[in-house]
Scaffold this active site. Structure first.
Site, short mmCIF file in Angstrom:
data_model
loop_
_atom_site.label_atom_id
_atom_site.label_comp_id
_atom_site.label_asym_id
_atom_site.label_seq_id
_atom_site.Cartn_x
_atom_site.Cartn_y
_atom_site.Cartn_z
N ASP A 275 0.95 -1.22 -0.12
CA ASP A 275 0.27 -0.16 -0.26
C ASP A 275 0.87 1.26 -0.03
O ASP A 275 2.15 1.30 0.07
CB ASP A 275 -1.01 -0.02 1.30
CG ASP A 275 -2.31 0.86 0.93
OD1 ASP A 275 -2.10 1.76 0.14
OD2 ASP A 275 -3.28 0.64 1.69
C1 BGC Z 1 -5.09 3.04 0.13
C2 BGC Z 1 -5.22 2.32 -0.74
C3 BGC Z 1 -5.15 2.70 -2.34
C4 BGC Z 1 -3.75 3.66 -2.25
C5 BGC Z 1 -3.52 4.31 -3.59
C6 BGC Z 1 -3.85 4.06 0.15
O1 BGC Z 1 -4.24 5.20 1.04
O2 BGC Z 1 -4.96 2.44 1.42
O3 BGC Z 1 -6.32 1.30 -0.77
O4 BGC Z 1 -5.10 1.95 -3.41
O5 BGC Z 1 -3.86 4.49 -1.27
O6 BGC Z 1 -4.36 5.36 -3.67
#
Ligand code: BGC
Length: 733
Positions: A275
């Site tokens: 993530d």
């Molecule tokens: C989230 C993810 C997301 C990523 C990219 C993160 O803050 O937890 O689910 O895909 O950002 O935007």
């Protein structure tokens, strides 16, 4: 002999040592990945194992210089390609509810905003999940995005979790089936999809400092089982690791989860991406992480990038073996080839009207009629005086907030900045999609008089309620990434408004647009309750259709509605109220007994059970026949015994395993039936649902004996029961 310029000699040499790009016929994705990776330089290898977040001009987030200037379609992740080897740039975007654009692309006119995943969960309809996924895949593809960060299948363990709206349900099997179909839809369009967030990112409170503690066997039987089944059914190109720790180790550097379980026991062949902002250490590469996502986020979060200079230094010192670097790259390439990202032809045709239809149908099937004392559907043959109260129903329907929020075509009806502490505070908004339930009701009830009250004061709302035949009160709540709810109430004084309105007018209907169960202190005073979740860009229409009966509600709860938090495994949420960044331990002591399983085990009655949902028609179940042996197979017949067409979701559970009280959903089917029509249904259980995970053996163990099987309308409404004899056995991994 003519003098040859050294440049041409170099070019000649390069063509001799650089094999042609075209893949050999008939090579498998693994063979192709191996062949390509062997031709790469270390610089190329290192460039493939990171991604960069795009710039956001509207809030002054600069564009990273490492993103080439001719790349115009910014998004959550950019990884340069290797043109000489035919490797395309990898461009990833969020995700599960449509292609997002939190400011990356000022010229992007907007995408289809689908209902929240929890509404897809309520539909219990894998086909819809797939259709939605395919539409999202097409909309991604025309923007040049070849990776969708979709497939959120964390289990809804806690009704306060801010991101439950991005997930499907509290049940591993239901989550897996729906998540897999969403991934299949996306990948069928030649776009890689993730499944995320692996694993146990089930609360948002202090998520970067959150240690989720769980018993290993219980983990395999719950959240990990959801991933295992979904992976088998959809072969997602990538798995996104979560922010949190699991049993003391960060999920992105958790060798047990990544190396032993995912890549070992399950033989997963794709790649693990982190993530955004989840990688404090370079040595996560040794622990199973293949790609560091959004590396600038790691600088923000941890002070430095992990998989650039630090990993290169480790490589130079021999701490990162060459073979592991190659494997990281091979896994990424394998997914590129397996999904066909390198073979894109012309862009697909995108029919936005058709995508709106899918969003509308998902909203319709996702709406759950929780309670109905005969007031619904609204009569349409005589004019009514209707009061619509609150929830910004004159403007639209709310969306969840955070990285999954979709900017719809034409923009939001309104954005109310809410704010809050911590880094996520700035991103916390009430987004309203322009599908006004008030306007849609007026369209469907042209003879009625419909007045609106904003619901800002109980006394004012009661004035309108008193002079109306029927009241439709909306209850909304902004839930989203970075925040767990403090309790189960509706914010902004909405509970007192609904209470006063229901006292003023006994014909009160409440429509909830929330991402989670709420406590509904007024529930015995109102005549009907409709759970509409965050119903997406066509949500207002779907709500109006259900209220007026042109659509017969068919959604079923994918999450238990508790009466109070005291009924749940964690009446107090660890870390709640502490400053963002406080190290927090959360013990998921309920283990695999999540949601309805917990309520069954403890003998607690929820307000509305998992699987519950009413219809404007009635259904009967007969002829339940069950066989045992290696697994349970149940057959039965469902009949629509009412006067209207409708859809039912019969559910098969077991409630007792060889004398041990335990409850599991074994299967379900959404059945659409005309009045008087019958259909026979067969449910064959995945045997892992009947088993316990034996950690020592690394296998699933079914205890032999008699299993009590129920065919039910919901987790607390059995209709027919039967018994199956199971053979004891050890199997799988
Ligand atoms: C989230 C993810 C997301 C990523 C990219 C993160 O803050 O937890 O689910 O895909 O950002 O935007």
């Amino acid at each position: 002999m003519p003098k040859i310029h050294p440049f041409f000699i170099l070019m000649l040499l390069l063509t001799l040592v650089t094999p042609t790009v075209a893949p050999a016929q008939g090579q498998s994705p693994d063979e192709r990945a191996r062949a390509t990776e062997q031709q790469m330089t270390d610089d190329e290898r290192f460039s493939l194992i990171i991604s960069l977040v795009g710039g956001v001009p509207s809030i002054g987030v600069p564009r990273d210089k490492r993103i080439p200037e001719d790349v115009n379609n910014m998004s959550a992740g950019y990884t340069p390609g290797v043109p000489r080897l035919g490797i395309p740039a990898l461009q990833s975007s969020d995700a599960s509810m449509g292609v997002t654009n939190p400011g990356y692309r000022p010229d992007d006119k907007g995408a289809t905003a689908f209902p929240a995943s929890i509404a897809v969960g309520s539909s219990f309809n894998p086909t819809l999940a797939r259709d939605g996924g395919a539409a999202i895949g097409r909309e991604a593809r025309i923007r040049g995005f070849n990776i969708m960060l979709a497939g959120g299948i964390n289990l809804a363990r806690d009704p306060r979790n801010g991101r439950n709206f991005e997930y499907y349900s509290e049940d591993p099997y239901l989550s897996a089936v729906l998540g897999a179909e969403a991934v299949n839809g996306i990948q069928g369009e030649g776009v890689i999809s993730t499944l995320k967030h692996y694993s146990l990112n089930c609360n948002e409170t202090n998520r970067h400092w959150l240690d989720a503690i769980i018993d290993s066997a219980a983990h395999r039987e719950s959240d990990l089982l959801a991933f295992q089944i979904a992976i088998e059914r959809s072969q997602p190109g990538s798995i996104m690791s979560g922010y949190n720790k699991v049993n003391g180790e960060y999920a992105s550097g958790n060798s047990y989860l990544l190396n032993d379980v995912l890549k070992g026991a399950w033989a997963y062949k794709g790649y693990v991406m982190s993530d955004w902002g989840a990688v404090p250490e370079w040595d996560y590469a040794l622990k199973g992480l293949d790609q560091e996502s959004g590396i600038q986020m790691d600088v923000k979060q941890w002070g430095s990038e992990a998989f650039t200079d630090r990993l290169r230094a480790a490589y130079a010192e021999g701490k990162l073996p060459k073979e592991r670097l190659s494997e990281m790259v091979r896994r990424i390439l394998r997914s590129v080839y397996a999904v066909g990202v390198d073979k894109w032809g012309p862009p697909p045709t995108v029919d936005m009207a058709k995508h709106n239809e899918i969003a509308l149908e998902t909203a319709r099937q996702g709406i759950v009629l929780l309670k109905n004392d005969g007031v619904l559907p609204l009569v349409t043959d005589r004019p009514l005086k209707i009061a619509v109260i609150g929830g910004y129903a004159q403007l639209g329907v709310p969306s969840g907030t955070g990285s999954g929020a979709v900017l719809p075509v034409g923009g939001f009806a309104s954005v109310v900045k809410i704010g809050g502490p911590g880094t996520m505070g700035a991103l916390r908004n009430l987004f309203l999609f322009p599908s006004s339930p008030l306007a849609e009701l007026k369209k469907l009830l042209p003879k009625s008089t419909i007045d609106f009250d904003p619901g800002q004061s109980p006394a004012e709302a009661a004035l309108l309620a008193k002079r109306s035949d029927v009241v439709i009160a909306f209850g909304i709540r902004v839930e989203g990434e970075g925040f767990d709810s403090a309790d189960l109430s509706l914010p902004w004084g909405q509970d007192p408004v609904i209470d006063v309105v229901a006292t003023a007018n006994p014909n009160t209907i409440v429509v909830l647009e929330t991402g989670n169960p709420v406590s509904m202190p007024w529930r015995n005073k109102v005549k009907a309750i409709v759970q509409a979740w965050y119903p997406g860009q066509a949500g207002g229409q779907a709500i109006a259709e259900v209220l007026t009966g042109s659509v017969n509600p068919s959604g079923r709860l994918p999450i238990t509605f508790p009466g109070t938090l005291a009924q749940t495994p964690r009446p107090k949420l660890p870390g709640l109220g502490t400053p963002w960044g406080t190290p927090t331990t959360i013990r998921y002591n309920e283990g695999a007994e999540v949601g309805y399983r917990w309520f069954a085990q403890k003998g607690i009655q929820p307000v509305f059970a998992f699987g519950h949902g009413l219809s404007y028609t009635t259904f009967s179940y007969v002829d339940l026949k069950v066989t045992g042996g290696d697994t349970i197979t149940a057959t039965f017949t469902v009949t629509n015994t009412g006067k209207r067409a409708g859809a039912d979701v019969p559910q098969v559970y077991f409630t007792d395993a060889a004398g041990v009280k335990r409850m599991r959903l074994l299967g379900f089917e959404r059945v659409a039936l005309e009045p008087g029509e019958s259909k026979s249904v067969r449910v064959i259980a995945d045997p892992r649902l009947l088993a316990r995970f034996d950690v020592k053996a690394g296998q699933w163990r079914i205890a032999g004996g008699a299993y009590k099987v129920v065919l039910a309308k919901s987790a607390d409404a059995p209709v027919l029961t039967a018994e199956a004899q199971m053979q004891s056995r050890l199997f799988g991994n």
